[in-house]
Scaffold this active site. Sequence first.
Site, PDB file in Angstrom:
ATOM      1  N   GLN A 284       1.060  -1.098   0.006  1.00  0.00           N
ATOM      2  CA  GLN A 284       0.091   0.018  -0.007  1.00  0.00           C
ATOM      3  C   GLN A 284       0.813   1.330  -0.142  1.00  0.00           C
ATOM      4  O   GLN A 284       1.776   1.317   0.720  1.00  0.00           O
ATOM      5  CB  GLN A 284      -1.087   0.109   1.179  1.00  0.00           C
ATOM      6  CG  GLN A 284      -1.839   1.135   1.098  1.00  0.00           C
ATOM      7  CD  GLN A 284      -2.881   1.400   2.265  1.00  0.00           C
ATOM      8  OE1 GLN A 284      -2.172   1.697   3.472  1.00  0.00           O
ATOM      9  NE2 GLN A 284      -4.073   1.069   1.966  1.00  0.00           N
TER      10      GLN A 284
ATOM     11  N   CYS B 235      -6.759   7.255   4.774  1.00  0.00           N
ATOM     12  CA  CYS B 235      -6.373   7.445   6.016  1.00  0.00           C
ATOM     13  C   CYS B 235      -6.397   8.800   6.496  1.00  0.00           C
ATOM     14  O   CYS B 235      -5.975  10.077   5.645  1.00  0.00           O
ATOM     15  CB  CYS B 235      -4.647   7.049   6.040  1.00  0.00           C
ATOM     16  SG  CYS B 235      -4.003   7.730   7.560  1.00  0.00           S
TER      17      CYS B 235
END
Length: 347
Positions: free
Chosen positions: A66, A96
């Site tokens: 990621q 996030c």
Amino acid sequence: MNRTQSHKFAVAPLMDWTDRHCRAFHRALTKEALLYTEMVTSRAIIHGDREKLLGYSPVEHPVALQIGGSEPDELAACAKIAQDWGYDEVNLNCGCPSERVQSGSFGACLMREPQLVADCMQAMAEAVTLPVTVKCRIGVDDQDEEAALFALIEACAKAGVNTFIVHARKAWLKGLSPKENRDIPPLNYPLVYALKRAHPELNIVINGGITSFEAIDEHLMHVDGVMLGRTAYQEPAFLGQVDRRLFGAGGDIGPFEALEAYRPYMQAQLEAGVSLPAMTRHMLGIMHGLPGARAFRRIMTVESIRDGAGIEVLDMAIAAVHDAMSAAHARREAYATVQKVITGLPT
């Protein structure tokens, strides 16, 4: 993008948690789950220590990298690096909510810029033959959830992306901590189901608040896959049932069997100079629900930090659980004997 792997079950990328030692441990419990690295920023990959940032054990496959970033050219270069390092997938973080990530103009704030995300994904897809995927929220702040989610997915789908992992809650970029962003915004599973109905050609994986196989079974009636984060990490024995229950592959892997499978990895890492706590910290929940679980955690936490601590700490912790289980069995046998005496049955 001519390589594929199952997204039916995946373990979520978790900052400071799903490092290489954690992933190797999880692989001792499940052969079928798709594992994800912690998020690594694109600039760190380009300018940093790649062995430290990207190194992993071959046992981890299938494993996805990621990345956090928002510059198409930079992300394309990172995707190429990921492919060269042998990763099975490259995933872009669009979920996030931390302020540090926002300051870098990536993560959840990219929900506001679907075309930029699409440009990033197209650049990555053109650079590699790996699958390139997106992990996102359903929106941020006061965005309309349906409009925000569909805009991002549809823009990226036009760019050639076919797999999306959707954390089914908004992110609030101001006023809530990352921890609060995991709990306070309400989950909206029906919206993710609606996304799949509207785009049956896409591979839609749902994430957020999933804690049981019953919940997984329910979600799989509506979407293509599920991703678990904290449940998988805090109660890793859960993973030992994944292959049988979700893939029909073999029997369950119990805690003791998993620890034995992980032992050679631990020994090799210790010999390479890795500290014992770097590995034991990921194993603390493996005995959850068993007699002796507390003693196991205490030994693994306290004894592993002592000078010269080695694999014998694992043996001590396992022995404590065996002792507790034997004691619990003896208590049950004694109770059964007493009950037979009371009821007049032969003992």
